[in-house]
Write a protein that holds these residues in place. Sequence first.
Motif, PDB file in Angstrom:
ATOM      1  N   ILE A  28      15.200  -0.701   8.313  1.00  0.00           N
ATOM      2  CA  ILE A  28      15.000   0.750   8.198  1.00  0.00           C
ATOM      3  C   ILE A  28      14.791   1.150   6.738  1.00  0.00           C
ATOM      4  N   LYS A  29      15.517   0.515   5.834  1.00  0.00           N
ATOM      5  CA  LYS A  29      15.349   0.825   4.410  1.00  0.00           C
ATOM      6  C   LYS A  29      13.942   0.453   3.948  1.00  0.00           C
ATOM      7  N   ALA A  30      13.427  -0.703   4.413  1.00  0.00           N
ATOM      8  CA  ALA A  30      12.073  -1.116   4.043  1.00  0.00           C
ATOM      9  C   ALA A  30      11.027  -0.163   4.620  1.00  0.00           C
ATOM     10  N   LEU A  31      11.287   0.377   5.814  1.00  0.00           N
ATOM     11  CA  LEU A  31      10.336   1.307   6.433  1.00  0.00           C
ATOM     12  C   LEU A  31      10.256   2.629   5.682  1.00  0.00           C
ATOM     13  N   TRP A  32      11.305   2.971   4.925  1.00  0.00           N
ATOM     14  CA  TRP A  32      11.352   4.269   4.237  1.00  0.00           C
ATOM     15  C   TRP A  32      11.168   4.159   2.725  1.00  0.00           C
ATOM     16  N   GLY A  46       0.845  -1.193   0.000  1.00  0.00           N
ATOM     17  CA  GLY A  46       0.000   0.000   0.000  1.00  0.00           C
ATOM     18  C   GLY A  46       0.873   1.232   0.000  1.00  0.00           C
ATOM     19  N   VAL A  47       0.517   2.245  -0.781  1.00  0.00           N
ATOM     20  CA  VAL A  47       1.328   3.454  -0.893  1.00  0.00           C
ATOM     21  C   VAL A  47       1.087   4.341   0.327  1.00  0.00           C
ATOM     22  N   VAL A  48       2.149   4.578   1.085  1.00  0.00           N
ATOM     23  CA  VAL A  48       2.093   5.458   2.257  1.00  0.00           C
ATOM     24  C   VAL A  48       3.254   6.444   2.148  1.00  0.00           C
ATOM     25  N   GLY A  49       3.298   7.402   3.067  1.00  0.00           N
ATOM     26  CA  GLY A  49       4.396   8.358   3.066  1.00  0.00           C
ATOM     27  C   GLY A  49       5.694   7.713   3.512  1.00  0.00           C
ATOM     28  N   PHE A  50       6.810   8.339   3.157  1.00  0.00           N
ATOM     29  CA  PHE A  50       8.111   7.819   3.543  1.00  0.00           C
ATOM     30  C   PHE A  50       8.231   7.783   5.068  1.00  0.00           C
ATOM     31  N   GLY A  51       8.613   6.621   5.590  1.00  0.00           N
ATOM     32  CA  GLY A  51       8.791   6.471   7.027  1.00  0.00           C
ATOM     33  C   GLY A  51       7.512   6.209   7.787  1.00  0.00           C
ATOM     34  N   LEU A  52       6.393   6.043   7.097  1.00  0.00           N
ATOM     35  CA  LEU A  52       5.100   5.837   7.768  1.00  0.00           C
ATOM     36  C   LEU A  52       4.641   4.391   7.639  1.00  0.00           C
ATOM     37  N   THR A  53       5.584   3.471   7.673  1.00  0.00           N
ATOM     38  CA  THR A  53       5.283   2.032   7.604  1.00  0.00           C
ATOM     39  C   THR A  53       5.298   1.443   9.003  1.00  0.00           C
ATOM     40  N   GLY A  54       4.302   0.610   9.315  1.00  0.00           N
ATOM     41  CA  GLY A  54       4.228  -0.015  10.622  1.00  0.00           C
ATOM     42  C   GLY A  54       5.025  -1.307  10.684  1.00  0.00           C
ATOM     43  N   LEU A  55       5.152  -1.873  11.898  1.00  0.00           N
ATOM     44  CA  LEU A  55       5.860  -3.125  12.127  1.00  0.00           C
ATOM     45  C   LEU A  55       4.903  -4.140  12.757  1.00  0.00           C
ATOM     46  N   LYS A  56       4.862  -5.335  12.184  1.00  0.00           N
ATOM     47  CA  LYS A  56       4.001  -6.385  12.711  1.00  0.00           C
ATOM     48  C   LYS A  56       4.574  -6.936  14.019  1.00  0.00           C
ATOM     49  N   ASN A  57       3.674  -7.397  14.863  1.00  0.00           N
ATOM     50  CA  ASN A  57       4.079  -8.017  16.123  1.00  0.00           C
ATOM     51  C   ASN A  57       4.270  -9.510  15.891  1.00  0.00           C
ATOM     52  N   LEU A  58       5.500 -10.007  16.055  1.00  0.00           N
ATOM     53  CA  LEU A  58       5.815 -11.419  15.818  1.00  0.00           C
ATOM     54  C   LEU A  58       5.845 -12.169  17.149  1.00  0.00           C
ATOM     55  N   GLY A  59       4.694 -12.311  17.773  1.00  0.00           N
ATOM     56  CA  GLY A  59       4.673 -13.028  19.043  1.00  0.00           C
ATOM     57  C   GLY A  59       5.377 -12.256  20.140  1.00  0.00           C
ATOM     58  N   ASN A  60       4.829 -11.105  20.525  1.00  0.00           N
ATOM     59  CA  ASN A  60       5.387 -10.281  21.608  1.00  0.00           C
ATOM     60  C   ASN A  60       6.735  -9.642  21.259  1.00  0.00           C
ATOM     61  N   THR A  61       6.876  -9.181  20.019  1.00  0.00           N
ATOM     62  CA  THR A  61       8.090  -8.429  19.654  1.00  0.00           C
ATOM     63  C   THR A  61       7.826  -6.932  19.713  1.00  0.00           C
ATOM     64  N   CYS A  62       6.799  -6.516  20.475  1.00  0.00           N
ATOM     65  CA  CYS A  62       6.505  -5.078  20.566  1.00  0.00           C
ATOM     66  C   CYS A  62       7.665  -4.323  21.201  1.00  0.00           C
ATOM     67  N   TYR A  63       8.396  -4.971  22.117  1.00  0.00           N
ATOM     68  CA  TYR A  63       9.553  -4.322  22.738  1.00  0.00           C
ATOM     69  C   TYR A  63      10.601  -3.960  21.688  1.00  0.00           C
ATOM     70  N   MET A  64      10.748  -4.801  20.664  1.00  0.00           N
ATOM     71  CA  MET A  64      11.710  -4.559  19.596  1.00  0.00           C
ATOM     72  C   MET A  64      11.190  -3.509  18.617  1.00  0.00           C
ATOM     73  N   ASN A  65       9.894  -3.580  18.290  1.00  0.00           N
ATOM     74  CA  ASN A  65       9.303  -2.670  17.311  1.00  0.00           C
ATOM     75  C   ASN A  65       9.347  -1.223  17.784  1.00  0.00           C
ATOM     76  N   SER A  66       9.105  -0.981  19.081  1.00  0.00           N
ATOM     77  CA  SER A  66       9.111   0.390  19.584  1.00  0.00           C
ATOM     78  C   SER A  66      10.481   1.035  19.407  1.00  0.00           C
ATOM     79  N   ILE A  67      11.526   0.259  19.634  1.00  0.00           N
ATOM     80  CA  ILE A  67      12.894   0.789  19.490  1.00  0.00           C
ATOM     81  C   ILE A  67      13.234   0.998  18.015  1.00  0.00           C
ATOM     82  N   LEU A  68      12.844   0.058  17.157  1.00  0.00           N
ATOM     83  CA  LEU A  68      13.161   0.175  15.733  1.00  0.00           C
ATOM     84  C   LEU A  68      12.498   1.394  15.112  1.00  0.00           C
ATOM     85  N   GLN A  69      11.264   1.706  15.532  1.00  0.00           N
ATOM     86  CA  GLN A  69      10.586   2.883  14.974  1.00  0.00           C
ATOM     87  C   GLN A  69      11.301   4.163  15.382  1.00  0.00           C
TER      88      GLN A  69
END
Length: 873
Positions: free
Chosen positions: A591-595, A529-552
């Motif tokens: 990070i490259k995929a997020l942007w 889906g076309v979104v703005g640069f850097g506005l991509t979310g991260l899926k939760n892979l079985g309680n990886t929210c701790y990792m996703n918050s830091i990566l964002q």
Amino acid sequence: MTQPKLLHLGRSLDDLEKHYQFPKSVTNKKVMLLCSSANTLKQRADICYLDRDEELAFVYYMKYMNLIKIIKENKEYREKKSLIHSALGTNSELLSIYGKLEKLKGSLERRYAELRKPEKEINGVRNMPGNAPPITSHVKHSIDVKELFDMINSNQLSVLIVDCRPAKDFDNSHIRYQYIVNVPEHLLVAGMTAGKIHDQLEPPSKTMWTSRKVKEHIVLMDYNSQNVPAKDTPLWILQDVLNNWDQDVAYKNALLKVEGGYEAFQLSYPMCCTNPSYSPPVTIMNDYARLEDIEYPNISDIRMKDDSFGSQPSRPVVDRNSKAAALHVYEAKSKPITEILDEQEKLIDKTLQNEIAMLTAENELEQIQDEEEKAMSDAEEKKMLQQQATELAYKLMQLENSKKDYMTENKNLREQIHKYEEIEKGLTERGERISAREAAILADEARIRRMKEKEEEQKRIEIKRDHQAKERESKLKIAKEHKRHLVESKDDTETPRSKIPQFDRTAKPTNAYPDYNHNVQRDFAPVHGVVGFGLTGLKNLGNTCYMNSILQCLSNTFFLRDFFVDGSFKQYLNRNNKTQGKIAEEVAAVIKALWTGQYKCIASKNLRYVVGQYERQFGGIEQQDSHEFLTILMDWLHSDLQTVTMKLETSLENRPASEKAWIEYLKGKESYIARLFYGQIKSTVKCVRCGKESATYESFSNLSLELRPDSNRCDLSECLDMYFNGEHIRGWSCPQCRSNQDAIKKLDISRLPSILVIHFKRFYADPDSMTTVYKKKQNYVKFPLSELDMSTHIAPSELNRNQRLRSHRYHLYGVSNHYGSMESGHYTAFCRNSEFQKWYKFDDHTVSSLDTSDVCSSAAYILFYSLKPTSDM
């Protein structure tokens, strides 16, 4: 004999006088501290005298003589006369200094007289036949203003002058020269590269900046630069960027610095400046031997931690002298023992189910591998089977990690039960009575029998798995041997040719998990889906929210994002460390995929797999702490990119203690991560009895702050005060008293990072629980979105040494709020997007815009501040 160093402090002896005068406050200091400072000054003077730096030697010797006069006038002098004389040395040493001062004074007077000769006389000598303009040698690192004047007036040399003064000062007055470019001081912060400087320059300056690639000489200057610029000053950063962080540019000659900077050039050649009457800013001499190095002269000046949050409520006092109360506490432990036994039984059930799941997954993996061999001709089917095998391998890795966690937890529970058994045994030996309920629990034969049966069942499954693994190994060995015989028989029937050497690969160990491949096709499982640069979310892979918050938050760190997205990091990868550069590669890929702006959300599967290889706790499906992950990740990235060797222009002996500790911590190699995220804390311990100080230095990638214990709301400034205020310590081994004494410990910042990460200690062990149970503080913290001033927490001795610390105001760009329990969690990351200059809320896999007022209304866990606002990035 070597030639004296060039004059750089003034044009007469009167100009030097302001450098060796002391303020009146010095007279109030303790006499022994003054003696110590006098000896330090003498050592500095002797070093400068040997180096032929006559001006500095004269200044230090004069400061020494003035300090001796102050010591003799001190009220403690008569009482401690013999002690002072032994500390300062003999009279012969003092007479030797008098002789050196006379010699220096005569030499400087002659040199200053030469300097004040009429300009016409100097020009006449310069324009005589045979006096060609000087050509700088490739081993030369600095030039004086006369050499610079000759270079810019020579038709034989190609020179670019890079002036790093503030833009306002440059516009008011600069050298009249065609090839000069201003790189403003505010652009030069740690983390810059030459490419980033180019992007932020004005269009007319970009062309001139690009010409550095073809110029024969690059001359760097600020307002009053020395031969060796101080660490982290704008001139030092500019030199470091061009030497270490300028891609694909090979300079023909070494970078040159102008001795005395623009100030000296303006005084010597005003006709070559656009505004000769320009009034320069007031500067402070950078003197490492000054008495201000004594951080805290009076203990009363140090604010203590007890005063940080005001008066604290007193804790209730419990009288445990009563034996009846002790027996009551013991009787109350029957419920915790029951809970421990129930928990252990549930844990054995989980371990058994985990073992069964591993056996099933291994059988499925073996079946898929057999089908893959049969589907050699069907590429599509083979690809599908390979994907299934990879997913099963990930599942096996997680199950294996879970098994290790269960074993560790079971061991801890056994130790707790053993402690209670020891208590029961001790009471029985003393003939004391225990409760009938607890005796029944300890003698629960039915429960013990059930747990033993389950453990035996688990062992049987483990034996079965080992047996199947050996069978697979044996079958693989037979198949490879059969294949080798077929190849050999086929070769015998064909035309003889050169025999290909055979390799016995049966000894190669089998591995159920896929090997890491640098060219692996990463599976981000994207939702397009076309979104703005850097506005991509991260899926939760079985309680990886701790990792996703830091990566964002890291993804929205401007300098780090560009460093990874444009591929600059690849030339700095370190393959000789533990992680072999893999962590940096996977973080860069995420990070490259997020942007890209092409996905609504992605999954960081590969990063999670690689992280789990090197830190087992992050490989499973359990919830983890985001601060712990961030700290470990920063160390990994620093190690993965630690390939730039630090260039030391002077020896370590002549450097301040903070710089020595910094160089020793980096082990002589710097990284882009260290330049951005790492700072340094100075810990000062001061003896209450004699005032003796001892300082140590420690590097940090984030600050962990306590929260106010008696309120639901607190301010960030209060938390910082709590961290940096002094605290009492007992039993400190004072080197001067030679005994254990009470002391005060005080923390200060000796080096500020470009990116300041602040973590709040929200998790704490519940003191009311019989077992280790962690709870989370829900305090709301008030923190500024911009202009966070850290100057009050900088060590006094570092304020003048690190001129970069003038930029001590930080601006918020990221907030990580990771919350939940150890079984499940959720995260929200608030980030200021540098592309759209707006705040966005990153949830488990969604992104939405955010009002600025909502950023501060959260129970923040980790804050990300930058020295520069995101609008300037």
